[in-house]
Design a protein around this motif. Structure first.
Motif, PDB file in Angstrom:
ATOM      1  N   ALA A 132       0.892  -1.167  -0.057  1.00 32.18           N
ATOM      2  CA  ALA A 132       0.033   0.090   0.163  1.00 32.18           C
ATOM      3  C   ALA A 132       0.983   1.437  -0.057  1.00 32.18           C
ATOM      4  O   ALA A 132       1.899   1.277   0.618  1.00 32.18           O
ATOM      5  CB  ALA A 132      -0.788   0.039   1.219  1.00 32.18           C
ATOM      6  N   ASN A 133       0.450   2.074  -0.668  1.00 28.98           N
ATOM      7  CA  ASN A 133       1.346   3.633  -0.973  1.00 28.98           C
ATOM      8  C   ASN A 133       1.619   4.092   0.288  1.00 28.98           C
ATOM      9  O   ASN A 133       2.750   4.617   0.544  1.00 28.98           O
ATOM     10  CB  ASN A 133       0.465   4.434  -1.804  1.00 28.98           C
ATOM     11  CG  ASN A 133       0.472   3.880  -3.321  1.00 28.98           C
ATOM     12  OD1 ASN A 133       1.371   3.352  -3.513  1.00 28.98           O
ATOM     13  ND2 ASN A 133      -0.658   4.524  -3.774  1.00 28.98           N
ATOM     14  N   GLN A 134       0.804   4.187   1.253  1.00 27.96           N
ATOM     15  CA  GLN A 134       1.068   4.882   2.659  1.00 27.96           C
ATOM     16  C   GLN A 134       1.970   4.033   3.357  1.00 27.96           C
ATOM     17  O   GLN A 134       3.008   4.590   4.000  1.00 27.96           O
ATOM     18  CB  GLN A 134      -0.391   5.190   3.365  1.00 27.96           C
ATOM     19  CG  GLN A 134      -0.035   5.648   4.700  1.00 27.96           C
ATOM     20  CD  GLN A 134       0.579   7.364   4.491  1.00 27.96           C
ATOM     21  OE1 GLN A 134      -0.008   7.900   3.640  1.00 27.96           O
ATOM     22  NE2 GLN A 134       1.272   7.472   5.439  1.00 27.96           N
ATOM     23  N   ARG A 135       1.801   2.693   3.419  1.00 22.30           N
ATOM     24  CA  ARG A 135       2.926   1.665   4.191  1.00 22.30           C
ATOM     25  C   ARG A 135       4.317   1.961   3.297  1.00 22.30           C
ATOM     26  O   ARG A 135       5.710   1.921   4.173  1.00 22.30           O
ATOM     27  CB  ARG A 135       2.434   0.531   4.357  1.00 22.30           C
ATOM     28  CG  ARG A 135       1.246   0.479   5.449  1.00 22.30           C
ATOM     29  CD  ARG A 135       1.209  -1.033   5.860  1.00 22.30           C
ATOM     30  NE  ARG A 135       0.331  -1.743   4.650  1.00 22.30           N
ATOM     31  CZ  ARG A 135      -0.881  -1.792   4.533  1.00 22.30           C
ATOM     32  NH1 ARG A 135      -1.758  -1.020   5.193  1.00 22.30           N
ATOM     33  NH2 ARG A 135      -1.665  -2.553   3.722  1.00 22.30           N
ATOM     34  N   LYS A 137       5.339   4.416   1.641  1.00 22.64           N
ATOM     35  CA  LYS A 137       6.048   5.759   2.116  1.00 22.64           C
ATOM     36  C   LYS A 137       6.621   5.921   3.612  1.00 22.64           C
ATOM     37  O   LYS A 137       7.544   6.307   3.945  1.00 22.64           O
ATOM     38  CB  LYS A 137       4.723   6.820   2.165  1.00 22.64           C
ATOM     39  CG  LYS A 137       5.300   8.268   2.449  1.00 22.64           C
ATOM     40  CD  LYS A 137       4.202   9.145   2.129  1.00 22.64           C
ATOM     41  CE  LYS A 137       4.679  10.635   2.775  1.00 22.64           C
ATOM     42  NZ  LYS A 137       3.449  11.718   2.208  1.00 22.64           N
ATOM     43  N   GLU A 138       5.795   5.322   4.555  1.00 22.46           N
ATOM     44  CA  GLU A 138       6.361   5.048   5.978  1.00 22.46           C
ATOM     45  C   GLU A 138       7.570   4.133   5.896  1.00 22.46           C
ATOM     46  O   GLU A 138       8.538   4.419   6.794  1.00 22.46           O
ATOM     47  CB  GLU A 138       4.994   4.658   6.834  1.00 22.46           C
ATOM     48  CG  GLU A 138       4.179   5.491   6.909  1.00 22.46           C
ATOM     49  CD  GLU A 138       2.895   4.821   7.535  1.00 22.46           C
ATOM     50  OE1 GLU A 138       2.873   3.664   7.811  1.00 22.46           O
ATOM     51  OE2 GLU A 138       1.662   5.453   7.821  1.00 22.46           O
ATOM     52  N   GLU A 169      -6.142   1.802  -1.232  1.00 21.05           N
ATOM     53  CA  GLU A 169      -5.489   1.754   0.267  1.00 21.05           C
ATOM     54  C   GLU A 169      -6.411   0.893   0.959  1.00 21.05           C
ATOM     55  O   GLU A 169      -7.692   1.303   0.903  1.00 21.05           O
ATOM     56  CB  GLU A 169      -5.473   3.150   0.810  1.00 21.05           C
ATOM     57  CG  GLU A 169      -4.370   4.054  -0.083  1.00 21.05           C
ATOM     58  CD  GLU A 169      -2.880   3.533   0.483  1.00 21.05           C
ATOM     59  OE1 GLU A 169      -2.662   2.838   1.173  1.00 21.05           O
ATOM     60  OE2 GLU A 169      -2.076   4.008  -0.597  1.00 21.05           O
TER      61      GLU A 169
END
Length: 241
Positions: A132-135, A137-138, A169
């Motif tokens: 997932a893009n957010q994970r 990025k993190e 997401e």
């Protein structure tokens, strides 16, 4: 996107040099020393479901796969997901301990080779389960992409980075039961690469219920894949009901 994020890292950084074992800190040329590696619970093909690698099926198809067949054809798992392997996986995913990538990739490749019979044909393409893009990025990297690159190199297979995308997401799958996982991940992936008639291997670190990998396999089949295998570092011992 960075090279590390894609998993296309400099493998020379992970060359076999003396280093501290990630478990016991003994000096060894591998990220996990031979003694600790021998203590890890390896998945034995003769004692797992041929479809999802769930232990206890005695090389038969388990009841869950008979009643609700996954979209992938078979699974190869290197280990059972239990202590202390879970500690190593968490060190890579959440501690960015990249020296473990070579050890993990080699373990998956060895499991794939040991599963090969006389008529075993390897998949033509290796893909990684997208993060997932957010994970991403993190975390800064996709561990599945790193494993895919390493396994593909070991087995001399092409790896298709970017063939499958995460287009939606989703909340983390951890803590959800099987039904909730299936609903949560539905429609999360896309593949704009033609895979007509191809045999594909999807690589991920841990399979718990298989819901995520099954949805990814469904996406690959919609792109024309004829056969889809799941290759994972570890398989959970018990599924969440």
């Amino acid at each position: 996107m960075s090279i590390v994020s894609l998993g296309l890292f400099d493998r020379s950084r992970l060359s076999e040099i003396d280093q501290a074992c990630a478990l016991c800190e003994a000096t060894d040329q591998s990220a996990v020393c031979s003694a600790c590696a021998d203590s890890l619970g390896r998945s034995r093909r003769a004692f797992v479901c041929v479809k999802c690698a769930l232990p206890g099926a005695s090389h038969e198809v388990c009841g869950k796969c008979l009643s609700e067949p996954p979209h992938f054809d078979s699974t190869v798992a290197a280990f059972h997901y239990q202590y202390p392997l879970d500690k190593l996986v968490q060190s890579l995913k959440f501690g960015a301990d990249l020296k473990l990538v070579r050890f993990f990739s080699n373990a998956i490749a060895e499991a794939v080779l040991s599963s090969a019979g006389e008529n075993r044909l390897f998949p033509e393409i290796v893909v990684a389960l997208p993060l997932a893009n957010q994970r991403l990025k993190e975390r800064g990297f996709n561990q599945a992409a790193m494993l895919a690159a390493g396994v593909a190199q070991q087995l001399k297979l092409p790896v298709a980075h970017g063939a499958m995308l995460r287009i939606r997401e989703t909340p983390p799958q951890s803590g959800l039961n099987r039904e909730a996982r299936i609903k949560n991940i539905r429609g999360a992936f896309a593949c704009d690469t033609s895979l007509v008639g191809k045999s594909v291997a999807i690589i991920d670190d841990v399979m718990t219920t298989g819901a995520t990998l099954s949805e990814a396999a469904r996406t690959l089949r919609n792109a024309g894949a004829e056969r889809v295998e799941a290759w994972v570092l570890a398989r959970a011992l018990l599924e969440r009901s």
